[in-house]
Design a protein around this motif. Structure first.
Motif, PDB file in Angstrom:
ATOM      1  N   PHE A   1      15.627 -34.470  91.516  1.00  0.00           N
ATOM      2  CA  PHE A   1      14.674 -34.484  92.624  1.00  0.00           C
ATOM      3  C   PHE A   1      14.063 -35.871  92.742  1.00  0.00           C
ATOM      4  O   PHE A   1      13.737 -36.505  91.720  1.00  0.00           O
ATOM      5  CB  PHE A   1      13.570 -33.440  92.408  1.00  0.00           C
ATOM      6  CG  PHE A   1      14.100 -32.032  92.408  1.00  0.00           C
ATOM      7  CD1 PHE A   1      14.685 -31.501  93.554  1.00  0.00           C
ATOM      8  CD2 PHE A   1      14.040 -31.249  91.266  1.00  0.00           C
ATOM      9  CE1 PHE A   1      15.197 -30.208  93.558  1.00  0.00           C
ATOM     10  CE2 PHE A   1      14.555 -29.957  91.266  1.00  0.00           C
ATOM     11  CZ  PHE A   1      15.129 -29.439  92.413  1.00  0.00           C
TER      12      PHE A   1
ATOM     13  N   GLU B   1      12.796 -34.397  97.911  1.00  0.00           N
ATOM     14  CA  GLU B   1      13.954 -33.490  97.997  1.00  0.00           C
ATOM     15  C   GLU B   1      14.953 -33.827  96.905  1.00  0.00           C
ATOM     16  O   GLU B   1      14.760 -34.780  96.149  1.00  0.00           O
ATOM     17  CB  GLU B   1      14.600 -33.604  99.382  1.00  0.00           C
ATOM     18  CG  GLU B   1      15.068 -35.014  99.733  1.00  0.00           C
ATOM     19  CD  GLU B   1      15.665 -35.128 101.124  1.00  0.00           C
ATOM     20  OE1 GLU B   1      16.002 -34.105 101.739  1.00  0.00           O
ATOM     21  OE2 GLU B   1      15.807 -36.273 101.591  1.00  0.00           O
ATOM     22  N   GLY B   2      16.023 -33.044  96.849  1.00  0.00           N
ATOM     23  CA  GLY B   2      17.128 -33.328  95.940  1.00  0.00           C
ATOM     24  C   GLY B   2      18.049 -34.367  96.565  1.00  0.00           C
ATOM     25  O   GLY B   2      17.799 -34.845  97.674  1.00  0.00           O
TER      26      GLY B   2
ATOM     27  N   VAL C   1      13.947 -28.638  98.544  1.00  0.00           N
ATOM     28  CA  VAL C   1      13.435 -27.895  97.393  1.00  0.00           C
ATOM     29  C   VAL C   1      12.283 -26.964  97.802  1.00  0.00           C
ATOM     30  O   VAL C   1      11.484 -27.302  98.686  1.00  0.00           O
ATOM     31  CB  VAL C   1      13.018 -28.868  96.256  1.00  0.00           C
ATOM     32  CG1 VAL C   1      11.933 -29.829  96.700  1.00  0.00           C
ATOM     33  CG2 VAL C   1      12.582 -28.110  95.010  1.00  0.00           C
TER      34      VAL C   1
ATOM     35  N   THR D   1       7.228 -25.673 100.392  1.00  0.00           N
ATOM     36  CA  THR D   1       8.246 -26.722 100.468  1.00  0.00           C
ATOM     37  C   THR D   1       7.597 -27.953 101.091  1.00  0.00           C
ATOM     38  O   THR D   1       6.676 -27.814 101.902  1.00  0.00           O
ATOM     39  CB  THR D   1       9.478 -26.225 101.279  1.00  0.00           C
ATOM     40  OG1 THR D   1      10.570 -27.121 101.091  1.00  0.00           O
ATOM     41  CG2 THR D   1       9.194 -26.079 102.768  1.00  0.00           C
TER      42      THR D   1
ATOM     43  N   ILE E   1      16.767 -24.527  95.541  1.00  0.00           N
ATOM     44  CA  ILE E   1      17.149 -25.565  96.491  1.00  0.00           C
ATOM     45  C   ILE E   1      17.944 -24.932  97.627  1.00  0.00           C
ATOM     46  O   ILE E   1      18.526 -23.841  97.459  1.00  0.00           O
ATOM     47  CB  ILE E   1      17.996 -26.681  95.833  1.00  0.00           C
ATOM     48  CG1 ILE E   1      19.302 -26.115  95.231  1.00  0.00           C
ATOM     49  CG2 ILE E   1      17.194 -27.433  94.780  1.00  0.00           C
ATOM     50  CD1 ILE E   1      20.342 -27.178  94.937  1.00  0.00           C
TER      51      ILE E   1
END
Ligand code: PMP
Length: 286
Positions: free
Chosen positions: A169, A179-180, A185, A195, A240
């Motif tokens: 992340f 985010e990833g 996420v 989120t 995710i």
């Protein structure tokens, strides 16, 4: 395998772009990753709209209409007789000279690849870390633009690989969770789902939007607000979302085990709801 290249279908071996294409020379281009389930292209209109928005942001003038672009995707699936597939739709600035000036590129290059991919039926769960690499700030290169330049994500992925985990992340420049490397996420805590908002450094994931819709339909409280590393570490459930990932639970983050390494009840519920609708929303391959 036939690949769509600038108006025609060619064999995989013949699907080549010029070394003068600015997509290659400068990462000057945009793309979409799309899925088809049981002969339905999931949220094709939303993907095509995001592609044109990314292009507009970079001032790439796509010379075919959105309807024609959707047809390119459908035709690529038809030609390859695919019902369950992963689709990569790419538009680059086009062929220019060695200078970076986009005015030298007269016409965008468009290609579309479709490969067989079966729907996931839930997953074992993934191990993750928080990367030391920050997500690109919105005033540098807005992650809302799905550009061909994925180096920011790739740097974080290299850290995930070195740590022996599946995903990393990235935080935004203010230290909030973004985010990833290729997914959004979500955190669940005391029954509330949260989120990061799209105003932070995130791509507005189409699966993210779908998860939010599904959560609302199911009556959960879902909030779009800033999250910290602490929120990730202390989550009851963590998952995710992404076109490739669908919806996968996180079992570990920086060595902390989430929910005893199991998918939580809310995550399982949302995944089941996603499985119910994924072959139903979008454009039929006909
Ligand atoms: N963030 C990033 C950086 C991504 O590359 C992706 C994959 N496109 C996502 C989020 C998830 O977006 P989507 O659900 O539209 O696939």
């Amino acid at each position: 395998m036939k690949i769509y290249m600038d108006g025609k279908f060619v064999n995989k071996e013949d699907a080549k772009v010029s070394v003068y294409d600015h997509g290659l020379l400068y990462g000057d281009g945009v793309f979409e990753g799309i899925r088809a389930y049981e002969g339905v292209v999931f949220k094709l209109t939303e993907h095509v709209d995001r592609l044109y928005e990314s292009a507009a942001s970079l001032d790439i003038k796509i010379d075919i209409s959105r309807e024609e672009m959707s047809k390119v995707v459908i035709e690529t699936l038809k030609v390859n007789k695919l019902n369950d597939a992963y689709i990569r739709l790419v538009v680059t600035r086009g062929v220019g000279d060695l200078g970076l000036d986009p005015r030298k590129c007269s016409k965008p290059t468009i290609f579309c690849i479709a490969e067989p991919m079966n729907p996931l039926l839930g997953d074992q769960g993934i191990k993750t870390i928080v990367s030391g690499i920050r997500r690109l700030p919105v005033d540098v290169l807005n992650p809302a633009v799905k550009s061909l330049n994925y180096l920011n994500s790739i740097l974080a992925k290299i850290q995930a690989n070195a740590a022996g985990v599946h995903e990393a992340f990235l935080l935004d420049k203010n230290g909030y969770v973004a985010e990833g490397t290729g997914d959004n996420v979500f955190v669940v805590k005391k029954g509330v789902i949260r989120t990061p908002p799209v105003s932070t450094s995130v791509l507005r994931g189409i699966t993210r939007d779908t998860a939010i819709e599904l959560a609302k339909e199911a009556g959960y409280t879902i909030l779009e607000e800033n999250l910290t590393i602490h929120d990730l570490y202390t989550a009851d459930e963590l998952f995710i979302t992404g076109t490739a990932a669908e919806l996968i639970h996180v079992v570990e983050i920086d060595g902390r085990i989430i929910n005893n390494g199991e998918a939580g009840e809310i995550t399982k519920d949302l995944l089941n709801r996603f499985i119910q609708i994924r072959g139903k929303i979008g454009d039929k391959i006909e």
